[in-house]
Write a protein that holds these residues in place. Structure first.
Motif, PDB file in Angstrom:
ATOM      1  N   ALA B  94       0.843  -1.201   0.000  1.00  0.00           N
ATOM      2  CA  ALA B  94       0.000   0.000   0.000  1.00  0.00           C
ATOM      3  C   ALA B  94       0.875   1.246   0.000  1.00  0.00           C
ATOM      4  O   ALA B  94       0.622   2.208  -0.732  1.00  0.00           O
ATOM      5  CB  ALA B  94      -0.929  -0.002   1.208  1.00  0.00           C
ATOM      6  N   ASN B  95       1.918   1.235   0.833  1.00  0.00           N
ATOM      7  CA  ASN B  95       2.791   2.404   0.904  1.00  0.00           C
ATOM      8  C   ASN B  95       3.493   2.678  -0.412  1.00  0.00           C
ATOM      9  O   ASN B  95       3.607   3.817  -0.845  1.00  0.00           O
ATOM     10  CB  ASN B  95       3.825   2.229   2.011  1.00  0.00           C
ATOM     11  N   MET B 107       2.026   9.843   1.080  1.00  0.00           N
ATOM     12  CA  MET B 107       0.812   9.570   1.851  1.00  0.00           C
ATOM     13  C   MET B 107       0.303  10.889   2.453  1.00  0.00           C
ATOM     14  O   MET B 107       1.049  11.864   2.557  1.00  0.00           O
ATOM     15  CB  MET B 107       1.101   8.570   2.976  1.00  0.00           C
ATOM     16  N   ALA B 108      -0.954  10.887   2.877  1.00  0.00           N
ATOM     17  CA  ALA B 108      -1.553  12.115   3.402  1.00  0.00           C
ATOM     18  C   ALA B 108      -0.865  12.597   4.681  1.00  0.00           C
ATOM     19  O   ALA B 108      -0.715  13.787   4.912  1.00  0.00           O
ATOM     20  CB  ALA B 108      -3.042  11.897   3.659  1.00  0.00           C
ATOM     21  N   ILE B 177      -4.088   5.524   4.910  1.00  0.00           N
ATOM     22  CA  ILE B 177      -4.448   4.989   3.595  1.00  0.00           C
ATOM     23  C   ILE B 177      -5.802   5.530   3.148  1.00  0.00           C
ATOM     24  O   ILE B 177      -5.962   5.975   2.005  1.00  0.00           O
ATOM     25  CB  ILE B 177      -4.421   3.442   3.625  1.00  0.00           C
ATOM     26  N   ILE B 178      -6.762   5.560   4.062  1.00  0.00           N
ATOM     27  CA  ILE B 178      -8.092   6.073   3.700  1.00  0.00           C
ATOM     28  C   ILE B 178      -8.004   7.544   3.270  1.00  0.00           C
ATOM     29  O   ILE B 178      -8.539   7.939   2.228  1.00  0.00           O
ATOM     30  CB  ILE B 178      -9.082   5.928   4.886  1.00  0.00           C
ATOM     31  N   THR B 179      -7.287   8.344   4.046  1.00  0.00           N
ATOM     32  CA  THR B 179      -7.214   9.775   3.715  1.00  0.00           C
ATOM     33  C   THR B 179      -6.408   9.998   2.430  1.00  0.00           C
ATOM     34  O   THR B 179      -6.730  10.882   1.638  1.00  0.00           O
ATOM     35  CB  THR B 179      -6.604  10.592   4.873  1.00  0.00           C
ATOM     36  N   TRP B 201      -7.713  -1.924  -0.923  1.00  0.00           N
ATOM     37  CA  TRP B 201      -7.084  -1.379   0.286  1.00  0.00           C
ATOM     38  C   TRP B 201      -8.003  -0.375   0.999  1.00  0.00           C
ATOM     39  O   TRP B 201      -7.994  -0.284   2.226  1.00  0.00           O
ATOM     40  CB  TRP B 201      -5.711  -0.751  -0.007  1.00  0.00           C
ATOM     41  N   LEU B 202      -8.779   0.367   0.215  1.00  0.00           N
ATOM     42  CA  LEU B 202      -9.734   1.297   0.841  1.00  0.00           C
ATOM     43  C   LEU B 202     -10.710   0.517   1.731  1.00  0.00           C
ATOM     44  O   LEU B 202     -10.969   0.889   2.885  1.00  0.00           O
ATOM     45  CB  LEU B 202     -10.500   2.067  -0.246  1.00  0.00           C
TER      46      LEU B 202
END
Lengths: 161, 525
Positions: B94-95, B107-108, B177-179, B201-202
């Motif tokens: 994911a990263n 990432m956020a 991840i969501i943001t 992933w969301l």
């Protein structure tokens, strides 16, 4: 470093140069509400159900977690309106910015303003600032190094012209 | 824009080098690599435990371990594989991939990302260190059921702390991840244009956030039962140990999908690439993933048919569990339909993806068998269950991780891996894995209980076959390590697109992907 939406346009009075940049922000308010409240409802419904059965220690963890989520969305919302505007209109150079909760504005005289670009090569954290009377103001924080270098060239030509 | 006289942002000159680079990094690629290396190290640690378990089970009687140490090995193998291998590996993907696939620069919340990772080695260290404490590591199974878990030594408290830390890490990672997915998509990438890996992933992050407080609360109540005189799960004080199982599985069944949904995402990226066709039924894949996630909240008690529950409840949990086969079937159908009449080639990532589709389906079918309450009552706590979840988690989650590593490694390192070594790794893994776990179905059907170091003589042959397979599978992972190290060191230069049929923003970048990417958001039409 944030993403950028770059509007390089002529604006202000006739012949003025206006450059505005802002971070990319794809989250809509509706999406934010939908995701946040659906998570909050599921988490608290679960935690409250177990608390009702006597297993109350899930509840504080649900609260902490949803609190962290709320903080994250709030932080994003605070940054949603961030922008930088740089305007060269006649002899006036006006910088305006909004960053989080802070607003700023600085005016310089075009004759005194100098472009300071500290960059060995793109990808090495280039810094671009406008300096006047011994005080530098950084610009282009939402831009990539390449875009900063491009802006530096444009600004030098505009300030000389 | 900031006043340089009193405000400096992250434009500091000169990155830290050496260990400080890795300790302080906020770069999503660095953190992705850290997650993946951590998962690989833990894979070898927990894999070694598995080999010790299989060596002990090579023949009846006790050879290498005593029963208590055997129980410690099975418990720690499960805990580490779930929380230390599969979850961190998917976080690593994911990263690395989410920002690249969405055209985001990072990432956020990059600093929170750093924290989320560095909590993990602390927790991993605590778990491993518990072997050396008085009484040894936890031995009551990864499910931590009371009353065993309430009665253990100091390592049980340490494990609770480690679980808390890993949970905190997961929550921070999930929020990030969501943001990132919601807020940092490049212009033009609407939700229904996102790559399927991002979608999975969301939904995974959503599941994690929804269920983590339940785990945190459950282990905290164990902690207070152990140390502060409460009786949440202590029958002697009026508590209910069965209620722990309900609470635990309310978390742990969605956790199963947390472990497999990102695998679905990886496979959904790989199959279209090597079939040279767009993914069949993109929208139905998204809805199927969401359906699986929703259903995962209402099936938990199928893990507990033997504890006793009303017939109506058994029926409810039986049918709701079977219902999950519908969206899962949609997925399998779509993967096969994507391959149908495709211009297929069989590079290592595709081989692992095809093995995933075939073998995960076997794991799904044995899951359907276990969903039938009267059958489950017969097979509960037998090797049939062990076979089922290893077909889901080894040939499912782990094979998808292998597939993803081979698929994106050229983009990450700038070099092509050795296809010959990759194929050796694939064939040894797939053959070894089936030799270990397929006979376990027969052992379970014949009634061999799980988590027991000794067994009756009639189970010997299948156990010996499984042990041989385990060593083939285990040692073939050294080949995987060799492939990774060799690819990092050098090799044929990878092109930007790497794979002929690859689609997506990450393939528009040079290989290796530069340290900073998409600082200016691309516009996707």
């Amino acid at each position: 470093m944030q993403q950028v939406k770059l509007d390089d346009c002529e604006g202000g009075s006739a012949g003025a140069f206006v450059f505005q940049s802002r971070p990319n922000h794809s989250l809509t308010r509706t999406q934010e509400r939908l995701v946040f409240w659906s998570l909050a409802v599921v988490c608290f419904a679960t935690a409250i159900s177990f608390a009702y059965l006597g297993y109350w220690l899930i509840l504080p963890f649900a609260g902490l977690e949803i609190g962290l989520l709320a903080w994250a969305f709030e932080a994003l919302r605070r940054r949603a309106g961030d922008y930088e505007t740089l305007m060269i209109d006649g002899d006036a150079v006006v910088l305006e910015w909004h960053c989080g909760t802070r607003d700023g504005r600085r005016e310089m005289n075009r004759q005194w303003a100098r472009v300071v670009c500290d960059c060995r090569s793109p990808g090495r954290n280039c810094r671009l600032s406008l300096s006047s009377h011994g005080r530098a103001t950084e610009v282009g924080q939402y831009l990539s190094d390449e875009a900063r270098l491009q802006l530096a060239v444009t600004l030098r030509s505009r300030l000389q012209g | 824009m900031s006043d340089a006289a009193h405000a400096h942002d992250d434009h500091g000159h000169g990155h830290p080098t050496g260990i400080m680079r890795w300790l302080t990094t906020t770069n999503h690629k660095d953190i992705g690599s850290l997650y993946l290396w951590f998962a690989l190290i833990m894979l070898f640690a927990a894999g070694s435990m598995a080999l010790l378990i299989r060596a002990e089970l090579f023949q009846p009687g006790l050879q290498l371990t005593n029963p208590d140490f055997f129980n410690q090995l099975t418990t720690m193998h499960g805990l580490i594989m779930i929380f230390g291998v599969i979850m961190p590996a998917f976080s690593g993907f994911a990263n690395w991939q989410v920002p690249l696939m969405l055209g985001a620069p990072d990432m956020a919340f990059p600093r929170m990302n750093n924290w989320a990772f560095w909590l993990l080695p602390m927790a991993g260290l605590m778990l491993m260190a518990s072997f050396f404490l008085p009484g040894g590591a936890v031995a009551g199974g990864w499910t931590m059921y009371p009353p065993l878990f309430i009665q253990g030594g100091i390592s049980y408290d340490l494990t609770i702390l480690a679980v808390h830390i890993m949970g905190l890490s997961s929550i921070m990672g999930s929020i990030n991840i969501i943001t990132t997915i919601l807020n940092m998509r490049a212009p033009g990438i609407t939700l229904m244009k996102m790559p399927l890996f991002v979608w999975t992933w969301l939904i995974t992050a959503y599941l994690l956030i929804a269920t983590m407080p339940v785990l945190a609360g459950a282990v905290t109540m164990l902690l207070t039962d152990r140390n502060f005189g409460t009786h949440f799960f202590n029958a002697a004080g009026g508590g209910d140990p069965v209620m722990f199982q309900h609470i635990f599985w309310f978390f742990a069944h969605p956790e199963v999908y947390i472990l497999i949904l990102p695998a679905f995402g990886i496979v959904s990226q790989i199959i279209p690439t090597f079939a040279r066709k767009p993914l069949f039924g993109y929208a139905s894949m998204v809805y199927a993933t969401a359906s699986i996630a929703i259903l995962s909240f209402i099936v938990w008690a199928h893990h507990m048919f033997t504890v006793g529950m009303p017939a109506a409840a058994q029926l409810f949990f039986m049918f709701s569990t079977m219902l999950i086969a519908v969206p899962t079937g949609v997925k399998v159908f779509n993967w096969v339909a994507t391959m149908w009449k495709g211009s297929m080639t069989f590079e290592t990532p595709m081989l692992f993806a095809i093995a995933f589709v075939c073998l995960f389906t076997i794991g799904g079918f044995s899951g359907l068998v276990l969903a039938i309450a009267p059958v489950d009552i017969q097979l509960h706590d037998t090797y049939y269950v062990v076979a089922h979840f290893h077909y889901v988690l080894v040939s499912g989650a782990l094979f998808a991780i292998f597939a993803g590593i081979y698929y994106w490694l050229p983009k990450w390192t700038g070099h092509m891996y050795s296809e010959t070594l990759g194929k050796w790794h694939f064939w040894l893994s797939v053959i070894g894995m089936n030799i270990v776990f397929f006979p376990m179905h027969f052992l379970g059907l014949a009634g061999m209980p799980r988590r027991i170091p000794d067994y009756a003589l009639q189970f010997t042959e299948f156990n010996q076959i499984a042990t041989v397979g385990a060593f083939i599978f285990g040692f073939s992972q050294l080949l995987f390590l060799a492939v990774i190290l060799k690819t990092i060191k050098g090799g044929v230069k990878a092109t930007d697109r790497v794979w002929e049929g690859a689609e997506g923003l990450e393939w528009t970048l040079p290989s290796p992907a530069p340290y900073h990417t998409f600082e200016t958001a691309p516009v996707v039409k």
